[in-house]
Design a protein around this motif. Structure first.
Motif, PDB file in Angstrom:
ATOM      1  N   ASN A  53      75.173  86.077 -36.366  1.00 24.38           N
ATOM      2  CA  ASN A  53      73.978  86.924 -36.367  1.00 24.38           C
ATOM      3  C   ASN A  53      72.773  86.251 -37.011  1.00 24.38           C
ATOM      4  N   ILE A  57      68.894  85.542 -35.609  1.00 23.38           N
ATOM      5  CA  ILE A  57      67.770  86.126 -36.333  1.00 23.38           C
ATOM      6  C   ILE A  57      66.804  85.025 -36.756  1.00 23.38           C
ATOM      7  N   TYR A  60      64.797  83.787 -33.815  1.00 20.39           N
ATOM      8  CA  TYR A  60      63.733  84.715 -33.413  1.00 20.39           C
ATOM      9  C   TYR A  60      62.557  84.672 -34.386  1.00 20.39           C
ATOM     10  N   THR A 137      73.839  92.571 -41.897  1.00 21.62           N
ATOM     11  CA  THR A 137      74.301  92.633 -40.504  1.00 21.62           C
ATOM     12  C   THR A 137      75.817  92.667 -40.388  1.00 21.62           C
ATOM     13  N   PRO A 200      73.010  90.445 -32.959  1.00 24.22           N
ATOM     14  CA  PRO A 200      72.133  89.353 -32.501  1.00 24.22           C
ATOM     15  C   PRO A 200      72.914  88.202 -31.871  1.00 24.22           C
ATOM     16  N   THR A 387      68.236  91.172 -30.895  1.00 22.03           N
ATOM     17  CA  THR A 387      67.663  90.523 -32.086  1.00 22.03           C
ATOM     18  C   THR A 387      66.228  90.986 -32.316  1.00 22.03           C
ATOM     19  N   CYS A 391      64.938  92.980 -35.748  1.00 25.33           N
ATOM     20  CA  CYS A 391      63.938  92.382 -36.648  1.00 25.33           C
ATOM     21  C   CYS A 391      62.634  93.168 -36.643  1.00 25.33           C
TER      22      CYS A 391
END
Length: 808
Positions: A53, A57, A60, A137, A200, A387, A391
């Motif tokens: 995950n 993240i 991104y 997460t 994610p 994702t 976020c």
């Protein structure tokens, strides 16, 4: 101070340890550094990797323009910086700052970053600052038991604290949400929110171009690719080559012979299981290879045509690809014997195989099962934009259509009870009995303990009702270097309790927050009544606080020197309620508390039903039980018609075992067919071994049986002819009631604790002296002890009423 030069040398060495220095600075940074609104700190797998995950993240945050004004940090242990940097460079990630885990910079970020994102836990010394936003997460849908479901595991405390502290808890399906909240006991004490969103890491499974790209880079576009991701079967405290490692290498070598040149079997083995020897052997195989280190795990898994696993939760994620999953639990019976599961593996839609021929057959066969309902249940929100949804919602506050809800409670009071180390002693027994007798539906009860001290007693968790919750903590204080000096002086009795509180009171209050995070408690009870640091910790709670007194503490100070008089005086004055377990110890407690302090009486409840039920079991010693004679000899004695007298109590000076053995020796000289059994749950300062030497020196080896740590003592007590309490002092003497319930005549020294109970119910008291103990044994031998008459149901109701008065 015992040896100031030795202490100074230890301190000097610690100051050379950068981790120790940085850790001691953390609390200063926590107090002084402001929150930086544009800083994000990410941590993946306890700072050992960048995968799962957190990888997606990070990707991104680094590539979306909305986050161009943020500074992103990624933590890494020093020894993993090289491997993590290699992955980041492979993917062309720029503008990410690697901070060495536990360094001074890391401590600063932990105390000042606005956004904290983790897929596991931040260290247990971390205190979440007001204004920080923490997103947890986690790292998978649980298949294996977790939290309270692992009945012998006391090391879930830091996970629990992290989940309580998180502002947002990410769950990829309803099942995971329900399990994590329930089994880490977050209901009622949490004020955070859960988010229902796809993981994610699963976004890559919707990217066919990513799959094609890796296949082309590795020149394997024409190959059938299998991915093997088994569970690590070891434990963190037992790392090394194991039997399972040998099995694994055997299977891999044999499988390699069965595969063809158009097949590649990639394996991703836990780093703690893939030892240098195994790595070298895998490199010699023709068709089996390790996952390439330069690729993120799920990015590479995406190219697989078939996933092979066993008890790993990876199949919950991979199922969203709708590709084939094969389960290879070759050690299923052995593995499941010790590890609980949330679901029966036979109920899963995936085929299970247990030998290599069946495995190869499934690898080469088309998918022939329906996983529609499975995907609907466990891959509910998986998507290519999960994702971004996560976020943007948690960092930017944008409504991205996700379901966000509170971790709810039942509106009842939360009562935190410190239980000590869960040892098999009277305190644990009395607490367990109390929890069985009170109405657990009135309030939410959380039993707390120091996980390091309770390590050997994890099985005790399973003896409490499912309605009782737990909260484990680490048993040290967060202190600066200067604070540690004061703490050391306090432990050496060179600083008084009042001086200590004046100097470090605020720090102790912070450590309550460090221990329990943002968990909401209305009342605390220091039920153990011992342990200096935990008495101090609970004394700083901002709410009603109660401390239990299980013994004559003045006598404890005089006999064992195991208590601080000034600490008890401070505690009994500071706590709102001071509770004595019997009228007999009110007077010495009053001296410590002061004449103006009211001492409450809450007698110990007695779980007579369980005592009677357990007494019906066969007499049995545990594998860990110590016995001063051969087990066969012990069983022979217990089954004989010979007279047997018993004493139960920890091996400690105040229990009077020495004088009991001396008294028995005098009686044995008149009748050498009799036996004395002494049974203790634990031993102080090798007292058990000292008593064995004493017994052997007196020629009583065959007639005085010493037992240490018996999980079910009641069949042994029941098989004896009389019970004698030889203690110099006691809090209550719970074992007297237990022996009475089992039908034994009982006799006790005339001491505070048992005195009121014995007098009230017509029990026999003897002089608190060597001669008195001898007389008690004589009376038991001659059948002169009359049984007492107690209605234990009515007795327990009276005790519960006393307990309930504390809440009025």
């Amino acid at each position: 101070m015992s040896n100031p030069f030795t202490y100074a040398n230890k301190v000097r060495k610690k100051f050379k340890d950068p981790y120790w220095v940085a850790k001691n600075k953390y609390i200063t940074y926590y107090e002084q550094l402001p929150i930086d609104e544009k800083v994000i700190l990410l941590e993946s797998q306890t700072a050992t990797k960048i995968s799962g995950n957190l990888f997606y993240i990070l990707k991104y945050l680094l590539t979306d323009e909305k986050y161009a004004g943020y500074t992103v940090y990624l933590s890494s242990w020093g020894r993993y910086v090289k491997s993590i940097t290699a992955i980041l460079e492979h993917y062309g990630f720029e503008n990410v700052n690697i901070v060495v885990y536990a360094s001074d910079d890391y401590m600063r970020l932990l105390a000042s970053a606005k956004y904290l994102i983790n897929d596991a836990t931040f260290p247990n010394y971390w205190i979440k600052k007001k204004g920080q936003v923490y997103i947890n997460t986690w790292h998978g849908t649980p298949l294996k038991a977790m939290g309270r479901k692992v009945h012998n595991d006391v090391f879930f405390g830091n996970v629990q604290k992290n989940l309580v502290n998180a502002d947002y808890l990410l769950y990829p399906n309803i099942f995971t949400k329900d399990v994590m909240i329930r089994d880490y006991m977050l209901e009622n004490i949490s004020s955070n929110s859960y988010i229902l969103c796809g993981y994610p890491r699963n976004t890559v499974f919707f990217d066919r171009d990513a799959e094609k790209k890796i296949r082309e880079e590795l020149e394997i576009t024409d190959k059938k690719i299998y991915a093997y991701m088994p569970t690590w079967r070891g434990t963190v405290d037992k790392v090394g080559v194991s039997k399972n490692d040998a099995y694994l290498m055997y299977y891999l070598c044999e499988l390699d012979k069965r595969l063809t040149d158009d097949e590649i079997f990639y394996i991703n083995i836990h780093p703690m299981a893939m030892h240098a020897k195994n790595t070298a052997e895998v490199s010699k195989l023709k068709h089996i290879k390790n996952f390439p280190a330069e690729y993120e795990t799920y990015d590479f898994l995406n190219i697989a045509d078939v996933l092979v696993t066993d008890y790993s939760s990876v199949f919950f994620d991979y199922a969203c690809t709708r590709k084939k999953v094969v389960l290879f639990p070759y050690d299923k019976d052995e593995y499941l014997c010790d590890r609980g599961m949330y679901m029966d593996m036979d109920d899963l839609p995936f085929p299970q195989v247990f030998d290599l021929d069946a495995l190869v057959n499934e690898l080469r066969s088309e998918k022939n099962y329906d996983d529609t309902e499975f995907v609907k249940t466990y891959c509910t929100w998986d998507s290519s934009n999960a994702t971004a949804q996560l976020c943007d919602r948690t960092i930017l506050g944008i409504d991205t259509g996700l379901t966000v809800g509170p971790v709810t409670g039942n509106g009842k009071e939360n009562v935190l009870i410190y239980a000590g180390n869960l040892d098999k002693n009277g305190i644990t027994t009395s607490l367990r009995s109390l929890m069985k007798n009170i109405d657990l539906d009135k309030r939410n009860y959380y039993i707390s303990f120091c996980q390091g001290k309770a390590k050997r007693h994890g099985e005790q968790l399973a003896t409490f009702s499912d309605k009782v919750n737990f909260f484990a903590v680490a048993e040290y204080f967060n202190l600066t270097a200067a604070n540690k000096t004061v703490n050391k002086l306090y432990k050496e009795h060179l600083v008084s309790t009042n001086q200590y509180i004046k100097s470090l009171g605020k720090r102790i209050e912070q450590n309550f927050l460090r221990s329990y995070g943002n968990a909401k408690f209305d009342r605390v009870i220091q039920f153990c009544g011992y342990e200096d640091e935990m008495i101090l910790l609970y004394s700083q709670f901002k709410g009603q606080k109660t401390i239990w007194v299980h013994n004559d503490m003045l006598a404890e100070i005089k006999t064992r020197s195991n208590q601080r008089k000034d600490l008890l005086e401070y505690a009994y004055h500071t706590y709102d309620n001071v509770v004595a377990v019997t009228d007999d110890i009110v007077a010495p407690t009053q001296i410590l508390a002061g004449k103006d302090k009211k001492i409450n009486i809450v007698k110990n409840t007695i779980d007579y039903k369980t005592i009677l039920a357990n007494s019906e079991q066969p007499i049995a010693l545990d594998p860990t039980t110590k016995c001063s004679v051969e087990p066969e000899k012990f069983y022979e004695i217990m089954q004989s018609d010979a007279k047997k007298f018993i004493n139960v109590g920890r091996y400690s000076p105040e229990k009077g075992h020495d004088r009991l053995i001396d008294a028995f020796y005098k009686l044995w000289q008149k009748d050498n067919s009799i036996y004395l059994i002494i049974m203790g749950g634990n031993s102080r300062a090798k007292k058990y071994e000292e008593l064995i030497e004493k017994v052997n020196g007196m020629g009583l080896t065959d007639n005085v049986i010493l037992l240490l740590a018996v999980s079910n003592p009641y069949p042994i007590i029941k098989a004896c002819d009389g019970f004698i309490l030889s203690s110099l002092y006691e809090g209550f003497g719970l074992v007297l009631a237990e022996a009475d319930i089992l039908g034994l005549p009982i006799v006790s020294t005339d001491i505070t604790g048992p005195r009121t109970f014995m007098k009230k119910y017509g029990g026999t008291l003897i002089e608190n002296s060597d001669e008195g103990v001898y007389k008690g044994l004589q009376m038991l031998y001659n059948g002169e002890i009359k049984p007492i008459n107690v209605d234990y149901e009515a007795y327990n109701q009276e005790c519960v009423a006393e307990f309930e008065k504390l809440f009025e």
